[in-house]
Design a protein around this motif. Structure first.
Motif: not given
Length: 366
Positions: A216-219, A240-241, A202-204, A145-148
């Protein structure tokens, strides 16, 4: 025929009938893999998304969980783990199978637990590589499965799959339909308004103001920004990240900034968000990013459009409210009637056995 012979014959007929009636079900997972297994699943190993599994399958679904990748919960969201284990201490006794990213995931431990299915996130399945084949060669089905990905399609598909695994198809469809309605109605407002796309970063914020962490780019958050008609400044530079060059961040002049954090950020000067986090602390950590070189000239900082968001509320069926928060932060005039943080708590009230308290969204103040 004597009574003993009749009893043996009756048992034989019953067993044969049961074997005829027992049917394997084929699930199409998010990768398009066809996986055959008995449903509802009786011996499940959860690689990730434990809270989603519980929300969709109900708390009772945990009775059939025989192993978890514990670090993805206890290690990444320690306060959430404490909240759930205080409510349900038996969670601590579920065997830990290790964590894929840390390269501690144990194929031998998984096999020893004799699961009927292993439920993995897309990134976990791909991260295991040939080790995933070892499980399948041992006769253990893997469902992905994939919520990411933070796409509507994969969120809905993943929710329906968990519903099938737990025998809660109706509940899963209700949750999926509500998620779909929230995303589509939010996006409809934005498209109807035809406003300019705000430049957004956005940044973690897990490393504090002194060091740029990944964006984050595409996800994940990047995908949400793009989905909600924002101009993600990282998209041309990060697929991606990964970290973005600080000079490029400044040159892009973002009008809106999101800094994501977790409970682990309480230590040090990182962004602190989540269960048990005081709002004043969360806001003060956001304010600390003003001191970054050049940020005082950034439009987002000048206009107090720097926001905190809970990292633990991403990549989940619970994240509809965080999509609303991002949309409202980018287009505040369109969503004055929406309280995203309250919507986040409302999901817990309806679908989960605990109620978190803390700070899950925040905004920098004067």
């Amino acid at each position: 025929m004597n009574p003993r012979a009749l009893l043996i014959l009756a048992l034989g007929i019953s067993i044969f009938a049961g074997s005829v009636q027992a049917k394997m079900t084929v699930i199409d997972d998010v990768l398009g893999r066809k996986v055959e297994l008995d449903l509802p699943a009786k011996r499940v190993i959860l690689g990730f998304y434990a809270e989603d599994y519980m929300a969709i399958g109900t708390e009772n679904a945990l009775d059939n969980v025989v192993g978890i990748s514990r670090d993805t919960w206890e290690g990444w969201r320690p306060s959430s783990w404490s909240l759930y284990t205080n409510y349900r201490p038996s969670l601590k006794s579920i065997p830990d199978v290790g964590e894929v990213e840390a390269q501690t995931f144990s194929i031998e431990k998984v096999i020893s637990l004799k699961p009927s299915v292993v439920l993995l996130a897309d990134w976990q399945y791909k991260g295991l590589g040939t080790d995933a084949e070892r499980l399948e060669n041992a006769g253990i089905p893997i469902v992905v499965v994939d919520y990411n990905a933070q796409t509507l399609e994969r969120h809905i598909k993943s929710t329906q799959i968990i519903g099938e695994l737990t025998g809660q198809e109706k509940r899963a469809q209700e949750i999926a339909d509500n998620y779909k309605h929230t995303i589509e109605s939010t996006l409809q407002r934005i498209k109807a308004a035809k406003l300019p796309k705000p430049r957004t970063y956005v940044e973690f914020g897990n490393k504090g103001p002194s060091q740029y962490s990944f964006t984050y780019g595409k996800n994940m958050w990047g995908a949400v920004i793009t989905m909600m008609e924002g101009d993600n400044i990282a998209a041309p530079f990060v697929e991606w990240w990964g970290p973005m060059n600080p000079e490029q961040v400044l040159a892009s002049r973002p009008e809106v900034v999101f800094l994501a954090g977790t409970e682990s950020g309480v230590a040090g000067d990182a962004i602190a968000m989540g269960q048990g986090v005081d709002r004043k602390l969360a806001e003060s950590r956001l304010a600390g990013y003003k001191a970054r070189t050049g940020w005082n000239q950034m439009p987002a900082v000048k206009n107090n459009r720097v926001y905190g968001i809970y990292q633990g509320a991403s990549r989940s069926i619970l994240d509809a409210s965080m999509v609303q928060f991002i949309a409202k932060s980018m287009y505040p005039s369109l969503f004055k009637d929406i309280d995203p943080e309250q919507e986040y708590l409302n999901f817990y009230k309806k679908y989960l056995p605990i109620m978190p308290t803390g700070t899950f969204t925040a905004q920098i103040s004067e």
